[in-house]
Design an enzyme around this catalytic site. Structure first.
Site, PDB file in Angstrom:
ATOM      1  N   ASP A 286     -44.687 -48.924 -35.328  1.00  0.00           N
ATOM      2  CA  ASP A 286     -44.593 -47.056 -34.982  1.00  0.00           C
ATOM      3  C   ASP A 286     -42.681 -46.691 -34.349  1.00  0.00           C
ATOM      4  O   ASP A 286     -42.743 -45.883 -33.573  1.00  0.00           O
ATOM      5  CB  ASP A 286     -45.229 -47.291 -33.598  1.00  0.00           C
ATOM      6  CG  ASP A 286     -45.155 -48.155 -32.648  1.00  0.00           C
ATOM      7  OD1 ASP A 286     -45.369 -49.323 -32.994  1.00  0.00           O
ATOM      8  OD2 ASP A 286     -44.388 -48.299 -31.707  1.00  0.00           O
TER       9      ASP A 286
ATOM     10  N   ARG B 265     -42.681 -41.879 -37.740  1.00  0.00           N
ATOM     11  CA  ARG B 265     -42.886 -42.466 -37.966  1.00  0.00           C
ATOM     12  C   ARG B 265     -43.846 -43.053 -39.035  1.00  0.00           C
ATOM     13  O   ARG B 265     -44.447 -42.610 -39.464  1.00  0.00           O
ATOM     14  CB  ARG B 265     -43.083 -43.393 -36.944  1.00  0.00           C
ATOM     15  CG  ARG B 265     -42.043 -43.261 -34.991  1.00  0.00           C
ATOM     16  CD  ARG B 265     -42.821 -42.736 -34.146  1.00  0.00           C
ATOM     17  NE  ARG B 265     -42.303 -42.112 -33.042  1.00  0.00           N
ATOM     18  CZ  ARG B 265     -41.268 -43.604 -32.554  1.00  0.00           C
ATOM     19  NH1 ARG B 265     -40.746 -44.224 -32.781  1.00  0.00           N
ATOM     20  NH2 ARG B 265     -40.744 -42.142 -31.051  1.00  0.00           N
TER      21      ARG B 265
ATOM     22  N   ASP C 273     -47.066 -44.735 -17.096  1.00  0.00           N
ATOM     23  CA  ASP C 273     -46.307 -43.030 -15.743  1.00  0.00           C
ATOM     24  C   ASP C 273     -46.041 -42.311 -16.588  1.00  0.00           C
ATOM     25  O   ASP C 273     -45.623 -41.189 -15.928  1.00  0.00           O
ATOM     26  CB  ASP C 273     -46.231 -44.036 -14.742  1.00  0.00           C
ATOM     27  CG  ASP C 273     -44.409 -43.924 -14.903  1.00  0.00           C
ATOM     28  OD1 ASP C 273     -43.861 -44.921 -16.097  1.00  0.00           O
ATOM     29  OD2 ASP C 273     -44.236 -45.496 -14.123  1.00  0.00           O
ATOM     30  N   GLY C 274     -45.515 -42.326 -18.150  1.00  0.00           N
ATOM     31  CA  GLY C 274     -44.582 -41.916 -18.473  1.00  0.00           C
ATOM     32  C   GLY C 274     -43.506 -41.823 -17.930  1.00  0.00           C
ATOM     33  O   GLY C 274     -42.506 -40.658 -18.449  1.00  0.00           O
TER      34      GLY C 274
ATOM     35  N   GLY D  24     -45.794 -41.973 -25.899  1.00  0.00           N
ATOM     36  CA  GLY D  24     -46.167 -42.188 -24.331  1.00  0.00           C
ATOM     37  C   GLY D  24     -45.178 -41.390 -22.651  1.00  0.00           C
ATOM     38  O   GLY D  24     -46.219 -41.077 -21.963  1.00  0.00           O
ATOM     39  N   ARG D  25     -43.911 -41.858 -23.506  1.00  0.00           N
ATOM     40  CA  ARG D  25     -43.045 -41.135 -22.551  1.00  0.00           C
ATOM     41  C   ARG D  25     -42.047 -40.076 -22.914  1.00  0.00           C
ATOM     42  O   ARG D  25     -40.737 -40.188 -22.636  1.00  0.00           O
ATOM     43  CB  ARG D  25     -42.841 -42.875 -21.261  1.00  0.00           C
ATOM     44  CG  ARG D  25     -42.220 -43.496 -22.464  1.00  0.00           C
ATOM     45  CD  ARG D  25     -42.090 -44.443 -22.058  1.00  0.00           C
ATOM     46  NE  ARG D  25     -41.598 -46.159 -23.302  1.00  0.00           N
ATOM     47  CZ  ARG D  25     -39.785 -46.782 -22.724  1.00  0.00           C
ATOM     48  NH1 ARG D  25     -39.611 -45.670 -21.895  1.00  0.00           N
ATOM     49  NH2 ARG D  25     -39.916 -47.110 -23.061  1.00  0.00           N
TER      50      ARG D  25
END
Length: 478
Positions: free
Chosen positions: A246, A177, A119-120, A91-92
């Site tokens: 994860d 993962r 927002d990454g 995600g970021r």
């Protein structure tokens, strides 16, 4: 090698497009270099001169792209605090590609397909923490990701407060993962499991390539590596804080440094993540959680490997963990060989530490010079009696050691670190960095690279954590 000679390849992109999404980094505003790690640079053949190359900031900021790089974000799922989330992903974080055996990844580089409502970005404080701790863990001898460099910026990021965005370029032998396998298992895309397993074998277990039973053998090695990793975590007093599936590596190494902590006083029930209201990821729970996570991996691999065989292999987790932990802890106590009653001595020591409220790291470093005079050890205890009683049994055990006291001390001083990066130390460095003073980061990088050495200029960091800074808890927010 200079930065312009750095070339990357992207074998992960040979997998089905469901595994990833091509994504370019979103540059930060007015980026600047906070720190460069020459040790990590050496791993990918970069010279130390890269630290003064203007393109280094561009590499982290996404404005300088090495030859062969094809930025992408990886897709995966995961059990978060025991609850399954069907799609997570980077995600970021954005992957640049692979240099030799190291996968280069930018953390905090902007939105991806998997950012969900995020927002990454990553903020300065969390980026400083990951950059420093990954290096500290490596020099403690614990398998971990590494970090090449860290940049800050003037980009504003909203968390609990308004903070500045940062990017850390982190490196790993693998970014696959347990949750990567879970994604395709629960999505019922079972035909994707074998190609993914083939990739993991090629990347992390190449000696298994071509073996008839390669997928089961891969699982078996993940179990054993993870068991040994957790024994190392527990022995050094490391609390990860967010052991979701994860955040667990198929390579059996430490990844994703979030609200972690090194123990101040020894406390088996310590919880470093204030989001973890039920203590699922507390210090003493970590070995059990790792076993549970491996059982989730067994479930995800069940379409391509006999579940019965994997469950039988999982039974070995406890013995591998216990044997490794006992061996490490006996070495920390200065015992050259493990005798049958040493486990009892170890348990009594841990109970004494729990009850005495002694600083965990300082206790073992002080024990490393123990010559029969218990005063230095007792002086670091709030309640002295538990350690005093244990020392009587320890003295009796030392009579059966064949090594001299000098030999024992020398071995222990290379086993018990003088310095670990505690949260209060990191907070000091972060506060300085927020004021554009990077000296604290550089100081802690020096300490991280030399945890067993005598560093007179940093002597205060070898003392017990000041009472007002003990047991700091952090959130997952970064």
């Amino acid at each position: 090698m200079t930065l312009d000679a750095l070339t990357l390849d992207t074998p992960y992109l040979d997998l089905d497009p469901l595994f990833y999404d091509p994504t370019d980094p979103t540059p930060l505003k007015n980026p600047y270099l906070i720190s460069f790690n020459p040790d990590a640079a050496e791993l990918i053949g970069l010279s130390s001169d890269a630290g003064t190359d203007d393109r280094l900031v561009g590499l982290l900021n996404g404005t300088f792209t090495p030859e062969g790089a094809k930025p992408f974000a990886m897709c995966y799922a995961g059990h978060q605090f025991g609850m399954f989330v069907p799609r997570l992903g980077d995600g970021r974080a954005i992957n640049l590609g692979k240099s030799g055996t190291w996968n280069l990844q930018l953390k905090g580089s902007g939105e991806t397909l998997y950012s969900r409502m995020g927002d990454g970005r990553a903020v300065l404080r969390s980026s400083v923490r990951e950059y420093l701790m990954s290096e500290a863990m490596h020099h403690l001898g614990i398998p971990t990701t590494r970090a090449l460099a860290l940049i800050g910026s003037e980009t504003k990021v909203v968390r609990e407060r308004l903070e500045r965005g940062a990017v850390v370029l982190r490196m790993s032998p693998t970014w696959v993962r347990i949750g990567t396998f879970e994604y395709f298992y629960y999505k019922e895309e079972h035909d994707k499991l074998e190609p993914l397993a083939d990739y993991v074998i090629a990347e992390s277990y190449p000696h298994l390539k071509g073996e008839e039973d390669a997928y089961f053998l891969m699982f078996a090695e993940v179990v054993e590596r993870t068991a040994r990793l957790l024994a190392q975590w527990q022995s050094v007093g490391f609390n990860h804080g967010v052991m979701n599936t994860d955040n667990m590596s198929m390579g059996g190494l430490t990844i994703d440094y979030g609200p972690y902590a090194m123990l101040d006083d020894y406390d088996i029930s310590f919880i470093c993540n204030h989001t973890d209201t039920h203590g699922r990821y507390g210090f003493g729970q970590q070995p059990h959680v790792a076993y549970w996570n491996l059982s989730m991996l067994a479930e995800a691999l069940s379409p391509i490997v006999s579940k019965e065989r994997m469950e039988k292999k999982l039974d070995d987790y406890g013995s591998v963990y216990t044997q490794t932990y006992v061996e490490i802890m006996c070495a920390k106590m200065g015992l050259a060989t493990v005798k049958e009653d040493d486990i009892i001595l170890l348990k009594k020591m841990l109970t004494a530490l729990q009850n005495s409220q002694a600083d965990y790291t300082l206790f073992f470093r002080t024990l490393s010079r123990y010559d029969g005079d218990g005063k230095p050890l007792l002086d670091i205890c709030v309640d002295r009696e538990p350690v005093r009683e244990w020392l009587a049994e320890y003295d009796a055990r030392l009579l059966h050691e064949e090594r001299s006291a000098e030999e024992r001390h020398a071995a222990m001083l290379q086993t018990n670190p003088k310095y670990v990066l505690k949260n209060y130390m990191l907070q000091e460095a972060i506060k300085k960095a927020e004021k554009f003073d990077n000296s604290g980061v550089e100081d802690l990088l020096t300490i991280a690279r030399n945890p067993f050495d005598e560093l007179p200029q940093f002597e205060r960091y070898a003392k017990a954590t000041p009472n007002e800074h003990k047991n700091l808890k952090l959130s997952c927010s970064s």
